[in-house]
Write an enzyme that holds these catalytic residues in place. Structure first.
Site, PDB file in Angstrom:
ATOM      1  N   GLY A 256      -8.852  -4.538  -7.003  1.00 18.88           N
ATOM      2  CA  GLY A 256      -8.658  -5.641  -6.049  1.00 18.88           C
ATOM      3  C   GLY A 256      -8.458  -5.207  -4.613  1.00 18.88           C
ATOM      4  O   GLY A 256      -8.381  -6.067  -3.731  1.00 18.88           O
ATOM      5  N   ALA A 257      -8.434  -3.908  -4.333  1.00 25.53           N
ATOM      6  CA  ALA A 257      -8.206  -3.454  -2.946  1.00 25.53           C
ATOM      7  C   ALA A 257      -9.311  -3.960  -2.014  1.00 25.53           C
ATOM      8  O   ALA A 257      -9.046  -4.444  -0.920  1.00 25.53           O
ATOM      9  CB  ALA A 257      -8.113  -1.936  -2.885  1.00 25.53           C
ATOM     10  N   GLY A 258     -10.550  -3.867  -2.479  1.00 24.49           N
ATOM     11  CA  GLY A 258     -11.674  -4.312  -1.659  1.00 24.49           C
ATOM     12  C   GLY A 258     -11.619  -5.821  -1.412  1.00 24.49           C
ATOM     13  O   GLY A 258     -11.930  -6.298  -0.322  1.00 24.49           O
ATOM     14  N   ASP A 259     -11.238  -6.574  -2.426  1.00 26.63           N
ATOM     15  CA  ASP A 259     -11.149  -8.037  -2.287  1.00 26.63           C
ATOM     16  C   ASP A 259     -10.020  -8.415  -1.330  1.00 26.63           C
ATOM     17  O   ASP A 259     -10.131  -9.353  -0.543  1.00 26.63           O
ATOM     18  CB  ASP A 259     -10.905  -8.687  -3.654  1.00 26.63           C
ATOM     19  CG  ASP A 259     -11.968  -8.280  -4.663  1.00 26.63           C
ATOM     20  OD1 ASP A 259     -13.133  -8.099  -4.245  1.00 26.63           O
ATOM     21  OD2 ASP A 259     -11.641  -8.120  -5.854  1.00 26.63           O
TER      22      ASP A 259
HETATM   23  P1  ADP Z   1     -13.573  -1.363  -2.977  1.00 25.11           P
HETATM   24  O1  ADP Z   1     -12.646  -2.048  -3.931  1.00 25.11           O
HETATM   25  O2  ADP Z   1     -14.534  -2.252  -2.319  1.00 25.11           O
HETATM   26  O3  ADP Z   1     -14.124  -0.062  -3.490  1.00 25.11           O
HETATM   27  P2  ADP Z   1     -11.688   0.263  -1.515  1.00 25.11           P
HETATM   28  O4  ADP Z   1     -11.142   0.791  -2.777  1.00 25.11           O
HETATM   29  O5  ADP Z   1     -12.345   1.180  -0.581  1.00 25.11           O
HETATM   30  O6  ADP Z   1     -12.634  -0.980  -1.744  1.00 25.11           O
HETATM   31  O7  ADP Z   1     -10.466  -0.451  -0.780  1.00 25.11           O
HETATM   32  C1  ADP Z   1     -10.587  -1.303   0.312  1.00 25.11           C
HETATM   33  C2  ADP Z   1      -9.636  -0.868   1.403  1.00 25.11           C
HETATM   34  O8  ADP Z   1      -8.308  -0.824   0.876  1.00 25.11           O
HETATM   35  C3  ADP Z   1      -9.936   0.515   1.930  1.00 25.11           C
HETATM   36  O9  ADP Z   1     -10.852   0.446   3.009  1.00 25.11           O
HETATM   37  C4  ADP Z   1      -8.553   1.002   2.365  1.00 25.11           C
HETATM   38  O10 ADP Z   1      -8.244   0.555   3.658  1.00 25.11           O
HETATM   39  C5  ADP Z   1      -7.631   0.319   1.370  1.00 25.11           C
HETATM   40  N1  ADP Z   1      -7.349   1.256   0.253  1.00 25.11           N
HETATM   41  C6  ADP Z   1      -8.004   1.361  -0.927  1.00 25.11           C
HETATM   42  N2  ADP Z   1      -7.517   2.365  -1.682  1.00 25.11           N
HETATM   43  C7  ADP Z   1      -6.511   2.919  -0.966  1.00 25.11           C
HETATM   44  C8  ADP Z   1      -5.583   3.991  -1.188  1.00 25.11           C
HETATM   45  N3  ADP Z   1      -5.596   4.724  -2.308  1.00 25.11           N
HETATM   46  N4  ADP Z   1      -4.673   4.258  -0.206  1.00 25.11           N
HETATM   47  C9  ADP Z   1      -4.622   3.553   0.943  1.00 25.11           C
HETATM   48  N5  ADP Z   1      -5.470   2.529   1.207  1.00 25.11           N
HETATM   49  C10 ADP Z   1      -6.405   2.214   0.280  1.00 25.11           C
END
Ligand code: ADP
Length: 318
Positions: A256-259
């Site tokens: 869910g980080a990307g969302d």
């Molecule tokens: P997706 O789910 O689209 O692959 P990411 O995993 O790159 O997206 O996460 C989206 C954003 O969340 C990243 O650009 C970053 O800013 C933040 N993020 C993701 N994972 C981490 C992490 N392990 N530590 C710090 N920030 C993170």
């Protein structure tokens, strides 16, 4: 955080996650129910941050479908765009993190209700009222939801919504990688904003660098974003490009980080699209989006881990 409506289109489903990690699906004894589906996560990311969002999609008229509709409602997401399929059941995914670190997925989709969303099911009035229309995920894979997806994009575009596309590649669900690539690119030039992950960028172009990102540029695009996990995010516009560092957090689950990142970005630009042309302000917004994404990795699951605006501001303040 904006007042304009962000409409998010696509699937909502339940991830079953084993209570013990590092075991295969077959070895799991118990599962936790984690509501998810990228477009639904984005809608809730927006409302959690104080913005206005609606979700458009189809659920099964079963226990799980009503549970998911309840979660949207609890989170103040407008549910006027949800229909319930009388026959098919709500989509389910079984997700495990194996001991070797690989994620393993099994889907109940034969077909699930989300795949049966038809163009006639769409709440056109709701879609037309979107200041921002966000879409892109597994609903491009099969009919009839593919046609519903394409129609929703056209209706929103005609109504003047800002279109935000996250392809959300789920490669195992596609008949072939070639078809996935073709279908993703077939709607590429409709979007005003496109967000891809580094994995998707590599899938589409074979590389992860500025040149490969720029090869995905199209003349009507306003903003291209590449998310890079703990390396933060990169942005490209007609006039400038650059990167914004990630925040250091205690990551336990990146689901869910990307969302969360996308929801945060959209909630900040929905009322003021001039930010897209103003690099210092865009960088501020992307910092906010990176912080939102980072917080989402600090707790298990996607929806429970989505931050409020004050959570994000606290992380930024340090
Ligand atoms: P997706 O789910 O689209 O692959 P990411 O995993 O790159 O997206 O996460 C989206 C954003 O969340 C990243 O650009 C970053 O800013 C933040 N993020 C993701 N994972 C981490 C992490 N392990 N530590 C710090 N920030 C993170």
């Amino acid at each position: 955080t904006g007042n304009g409506l962000i409409v998010s289109f696509g699937e909502m489903l339940i991830d079953f996650v084993p209570t013990t990690s590092g075991v295969s699906l077959a070895e799991a004894h118990g599962f936790l129910k984690a509501p998810g589906g990228a477009p639904a996560n984005v809608a809730i990311a927006v409302t959690r941050l104080g913005g206005k969002a609606a979700f458009v999609g189809k659920l099964g008229d079963d226990e799980f479908g009503h549970m998911l509709a309840g979660i949207l409602k609890e989170n103040n997401v407008n549910a006027d765009g949800i229909t319930f399929d009388q026959g098919a059941r709500t989509a389910l995914a079984f997700v495990t993190l194996r001991a070797d670190g690989e994620r393993e997925f099994m889907f109940y989709r034969n077909p699930s209700a989300d795949m049966l969303l038809k163009p006639e099911d769409l709440n056109l009035e709701l879609i037309r009222s979107a200041k921002v229309f966000h879409y892109g995920s597994i609903s491009l894979i099969v009919e009839p939801c593919r046609s519903a997806h394409l129609k929703a994009i056209e209706v929103a575009k005609e109504a003047g919504s800002l279109l935000s596309y996250d392809p959300n590649l789920r490669l195992p669900l596609w008949p072939s990688p070639e078809e996935a690539r073709q279908q993703m690119l077939s709607i590429w030039d409709k979007a005003d904003i496109i967000k891809v992950s580094d994995v998707e960028l590599e899938f589409l172009t074979g590389k992860v660098d500025d040149a490969s990102a720029l090869s995905l540029w199209h003349p009507n695009l306003k903003l291209l974003l590449v998310t890079l996990g703990e390396q933060g995010s990169k942005y490209y516009t007609k006039n400038f490009h650059g990167s914004v560092d990630a925040f250091h957090v205690n990551t336990v689950d990146t689901t869910g980080a990307g969302d969360s990142f996308v929801g945060a970005l959209l909630s900040k630009i929905v009322d003021d699209q001039s930010i897209l042309e103003d690099e210092p302000r865009l960088r501020e917004v992307l910092k906010f989006a990176n912080a939102s994404g980072a917080i989402t990795t600090t707790k298990k699951g996607a929806i429970p881990a989505l931050p409020t605006e004050s959570d994000v501001l606290n992380l930024i303040k340090g």
